[in-house]
Scaffold this active site. Structure first.
Site, PDB file in Angstrom:
ATOM      1  N   TYR A 144       0.867  -1.177   0.000  1.00  0.00           N
ATOM      2  CA  TYR A 144       0.000   0.000   0.000  1.00  0.00           C
ATOM      3  C   TYR A 144       0.902   1.226   0.000  1.00  0.00           C
ATOM      4  O   TYR A 144       1.592   1.499   0.980  1.00  0.00           O
ATOM      5  CB  TYR A 144      -0.893  -0.032   1.242  1.00  0.00           C
ATOM      6  CG  TYR A 144      -1.847   1.128   1.422  1.00  0.00           C
ATOM      7  CD1 TYR A 144      -1.990   2.134   0.466  1.00  0.00           C
ATOM      8  CD2 TYR A 144      -2.635   1.207   2.563  1.00  0.00           C
ATOM      9  CE1 TYR A 144      -2.867   3.177   0.646  1.00  0.00           C
ATOM     10  CE2 TYR A 144      -3.522   2.256   2.759  1.00  0.00           C
ATOM     11  CZ  TYR A 144      -3.633   3.232   1.797  1.00  0.00           C
ATOM     12  OH  TYR A 144      -4.508   4.279   1.991  1.00  0.00           O
ATOM     13  N   LYS A 172      -1.332  -1.222  -4.106  1.00  0.00           N
ATOM     14  CA  LYS A 172      -2.416  -0.251  -4.041  1.00  0.00           C
ATOM     15  C   LYS A 172      -1.760   1.118  -4.174  1.00  0.00           C
ATOM     16  O   LYS A 172      -1.058   1.577  -3.269  1.00  0.00           O
ATOM     17  CB  LYS A 172      -3.172  -0.348  -2.715  1.00  0.00           C
ATOM     18  CG  LYS A 172      -4.211   0.753  -2.536  1.00  0.00           C
ATOM     19  CD  LYS A 172      -4.859   0.729  -1.154  1.00  0.00           C
ATOM     20  CE  LYS A 172      -5.805   1.928  -1.011  1.00  0.00           C
ATOM     21  NZ  LYS A 172      -6.468   1.968   0.308  1.00  0.00           N
ATOM     22  N   ILE A 213      -9.033  -0.960  -4.791  1.00  0.00           N
ATOM     23  CA  ILE A 213      -9.305  -0.985  -3.358  1.00  0.00           C
ATOM     24  C   ILE A 213     -10.054   0.298  -3.067  1.00  0.00           C
ATOM     25  O   ILE A 213      -9.489   1.389  -3.034  1.00  0.00           O
ATOM     26  CB  ILE A 213      -8.011  -1.133  -2.548  1.00  0.00           C
ATOM     27  CG1 ILE A 213      -7.349  -2.474  -2.902  1.00  0.00           C
ATOM     28  CG2 ILE A 213      -8.314  -1.060  -1.051  1.00  0.00           C
ATOM     29  CD1 ILE A 213      -6.078  -2.768  -2.154  1.00  0.00           C
TER      30      ILE A 213
END
Length: 304
Positions: A144, A172, A213
């Site tokens: 992330y 992400k 996401i």
């Protein structure tokens, strides 16, 4: 184009629309696990592919260890398929993050989402060691990248090294710099790109993202599913007008007040949003009015 009510076939657990779920809290700020289970099942029934519990939107930083573990178990049970669940496993320590990844594996989850070390400005060697440690838990790790909040930037060259290390399968991407999509594809062609911010959905979908996401499907799953699937299919006739209609809401996903904003939109859409735990407090004044107006406009236009 896939019907919004039918989750698209996926070849990997981290593909498709993985909703970073908001966590329903009662007025006394206890977790409403029953409402959360219903919400997870409802999202999947309304066109989403899976859920990401214990992300920032799920207020994981404010949860006790017991609450955090139960949220993961609840999500897996409610989804009916652990491959549809990607728990956030962020922690200050690498060993603690690995323990959360092991808990996710024990609960039956199919992948995990991991921030870089964020207690300090970690250097490249530290970041690589952190991801390698958590990868040892055995579940696929999605990195992330949120340099705005963590102050650690997973630039494309570092992502390529993490992928070559065998530590991550996807990223992400929340930096907001859509140009990075192309450099990531050049440096690490096997690394999957996931849309990390709602307000760059169209740009990253057209650049080759294989997942999202997502925040705003918590309130408007069907419209968001239609938008995402049109975007990844290159159907701009469908995607662009819908993106323009939704963008005044989607951009709240990238603002400091994103948790309160999305929960307010959920409340207005008849979903279990509810309050947030301190230090987040309810929206007030112009901020509340702006979220409320954008949500009511979307609902009046039949977006759901």
């Amino acid at each position: 184009m896939t019907n919004a009510h039918t989750p698209a076939p996926r070849t990997r657990p981290w593909h498709g629309i993985m909703v970073a779920t908001a966590l329903p809290l009662r007025e006394d700020l206890t977790v409403d696990h029953d409402a959360y289970a219903e919400h997870v099942a409802w999202l999947i029934a309304n066109g989403c592919d899976g859920v990401v519990p214990n992300g920032s939107l799920g207020e994981y930083q404010t949860l006790t260890d017991e609450e955090r573990a139960r949220v993961v178990r609840t999500a897996v049970e409610a989804a009916g398929d652990g491959d549809r669940v990607m728990p956030g496993v962020a922690a200050y320590g690498s060993a603690e993050a690995r323990r959360w990844a092991e808990q996710a594996a024990e609960a039956g989850a199919g992948s995990v989402l991991l921030l870089p070390p964020n207690a300090f400005r970690a250097d490249e060697a530290t970041v690589r060691a952190h991801y390698a440690e958590v990868a040892r838990a055995g579940l696929p790790v999605v990195a992330y990248n949120n340099p705005i909040d963590t102050k650690v930037d997973l630039v494309p060259s570092l992502l390529a090294r993490l992928h070559a290390d065998g530590s991550i399968v996807a990223v992400k991407e929340f930096s907001g710099d859509v140009r990075r999509a192309y450099e990531i594809a050049e440096l690490a062609p096997g690394l999957d790109l996931l849309i990390g911010a709602d307000d760059v959905l169209l740009e990253l979908a057209l650049a080759g993202a294989v997942g999202w996401i997502a925040g705003y499907p918590n309130a408007l799953p069907q419209s968001c599913a239609t938008l995402y699937r049109a975007a990844v299919a290159g159907d701009l006739d469908t995607a662009l007008p819908l993106y323009k209609s939704l963008h005044s809401l989607l951009r709240w996903d990238s603002k400091t007040e994103f948790v309160q904003a999305i929960k307010l939109s959920m409340d207005l859409a008849g979903r279990p949003g509810g309050p947030t735990r301190p230090p987040r407090f309810p929206l007030t004044g112009d901020t509340e009015a702006a979220v409320r107006a954008a949500t009511e406009k979307a609902l009046a236009e039949g977006l759901n």
